[in-house]
Design an enzyme around this catalytic site. Structure first.
Site, PDB file in Angstrom:
ATOM      1  CD1 TRP A 158      -1.755  -2.227   2.264  1.00 34.96           C
ATOM      2  CD2 TRP A 158      -2.385  -1.969   0.137  1.00 34.96           C
ATOM      3  NE1 TRP A 158      -2.450  -3.347   1.901  1.00 34.96           N
ATOM      4  CE2 TRP A 158      -2.852  -3.229   0.598  1.00 34.96           C
ATOM      5  CE3 TRP A 158      -2.658  -1.601  -1.180  1.00 34.96           C
ATOM      6  CZ2 TRP A 158      -3.578  -4.102  -0.210  1.00 34.96           C
ATOM      7  CZ3 TRP A 158      -3.379  -2.471  -1.988  1.00 34.96           C
ATOM      8  CH2 TRP A 158      -3.830  -3.703  -1.499  1.00 34.96           C
ATOM      9  CG  ASP A 159       4.012   2.383   2.850  1.00 34.21           C
ATOM     10  OD1 ASP A 159       3.093   3.165   3.170  1.00 34.21           O
ATOM     11  OD2 ASP A 159       4.764   1.863   3.686  1.00 34.21           O
ATOM     12  CB  VAL A 160       4.553   0.074  -3.474  1.00 29.10           C
ATOM     13  CG1 VAL A 160       4.829   0.102  -4.974  1.00 29.10           C
ATOM     14  CG2 VAL A 160       5.792  -0.398  -2.721  1.00 29.10           C
TER      15      VAL A 160
END
Length: 384
Positions: A158-160
């Site tokens: 989700w960060d990516v």
């Protein structure tokens, strides 16, 4: 790659999502200026580390950027940051709760400011990738079928995705500004990134229809794919994504007759995704002895002329970096010479790979650009 030549972005961030957004733009040619507090933000020493103690995450996420380090706690330091932001016209941040860095505080200095704020939740409460992943439900469908507890994967997906959304959002806002002169205030909650992707993948619709996704270990959901151990101790991931892939797999393994008989007994059509998935364990039981009797080299030879998708499982140290045209050698301060990736976007032009700067390494030059006096600010403790 200079697709974004002339675009300037100020980034005030830490960890993965926001720095990745800035990195994505920097590798496409934007002038990305990362501003950190004196001594660095919370990610300056984030693992993994080089033998010198330099953060390999920090240097990896900040390639091709310029770096300024100032004292955010001082009025003079915040003034310097505001002037840099005003000059750039675009700011990307995940520093929540800093009123001086808010859109409302900055837009009086530049009416067409583009401001993108990465947050945890839409209500402003905090979250990180691993807590968001738990909230959405992925750890409870990850792992072996007989495993009772959650399995959190190591990729901060989700960060990516959030970082890439941030880059797209800034470019979309800049495109509108170039046509209309309007700035933008954009909020990007990490939870919403995960929620939207769970919806896009059909997982939320499936749940609303009363279907609970099962744990299936290393099987491919909705088709046929699985890992198989080999005679030489290696393991392969084999995927038959389409009817052609599956037909080629069965032909290459010489299992047409037993698989045909299995289809007859089960009343199944293995040209259909759903039938391959429903009967995955029976199909795997037929295929497993074929793989177990062969080495990786023998499997590679047998599958060479087929459409079957497969790869042996590798560790990071096994990945052949030399063969990738995306990788190039850099001399990274604090780390040394190593191969690092350029942007995966390939426009056919040269791929220049720039190392990350030393923390605060461009402070004097950038402050001079906005008419500030680095010597005076250094005497006052605003810069190191």
């Amino acid at each position: 790659m200079n697709l974004l030549d002339g675009l300037r972005v100020v980034e005030i961030s830490s960890f993965v999502a926001a720095p990745l957004g800035g990195l994505t733009l920097a590798q496409l040619g934007a002038d990305v200026i990362r501003i950190d507090p004196l001594g660095g933000a919370a990610d300056v020493g984030r693992w993994p580390l080089a033998p010198s103690g330099t953060s390999l995450l920090w240097t990896g996420m900040n390639k091709a950027k310029r770096s300024v380090a100032i004292d955010f706690r001082s009025e003079a330091g915040r003034d310097v940051a505001t002037r840099l932001i005003t000059r750039a016209g675009i700011v990307l941040t995940n520093a929540v709760g800093q009123e001086w860095l808010s859109h409302g505080a900055l837009v009086p200095h530049r009416a067409d400011l583009i401001h993108l704020q990465i947050e945890g939740h839409h209500d402003g409460s905090a979250a990180v990738d691993y807590t968001v992943n738990a909230e959405i439900g992925f750890p409870l469908i990850t792992g072996p079928a007989d495993h009772a507890g959650p399995v959190s994967h190591v990729l901060p997906a989700w960060d990516v995705a959030c970082g890439l959304y941030a880059a797209v959002g800034l470019l979309a806002a800049d495109r509108r500004r170039s046509r209309t002169g309007e700035g933008a205030q954009i909020r990007l909650p990490l939870y919403d990134v995960a929620l939207s992707m769970a919806g896009n993948l059909g997982l939320l619709a499936e749940a609303q229809l009363g279907i609970e996704r099962e744990r299936i270990g290393n099987y491919l959901f909705g088709g046929f794919g699985r890992d198989f151990p080999l005679r030489d101790g290696q393991r392969l991931m084999v995927v038959a994504m389409t009817a052609r892939h599956f037909a080629d797999l069965i032909r290459a393994t010489g299992l047409e007759q037993p698989v045909g008989e299995l289809a007859r007994l089960l009343g199944a059509d293995f040209a259909i995704d759903g039938d391959r998935y429903r009967h995955r364990e029976a199909l795997a039981a037929l295929l497993a002895p074929w793989f177990a009797a062969r080495t990786c080299a023998e499997v590679a030879a047998d599958l060479r002329d087929s459409s079957v998708l497969w790869s042996r499982y590798r560790r990071f140290v096994d990945v052949d970096l030399e063969q990738s045209p995306m990788m190039g050698e850099i001399d990274q301060p604090g780390v040394g010479r190593l191969l690092a990736p350029a942007s995966p976007l390939d426009d056919g032009g040269p791929r220049t790979i720039m190392p990350a700067p030393a923390l605060g390494g461009n402070t004097d030059d950038l402050l001079t650009e906005i008419g500030a006096d680095p010597a005076d600010l250094r005497d006052k403790g605003v810069i190191a």
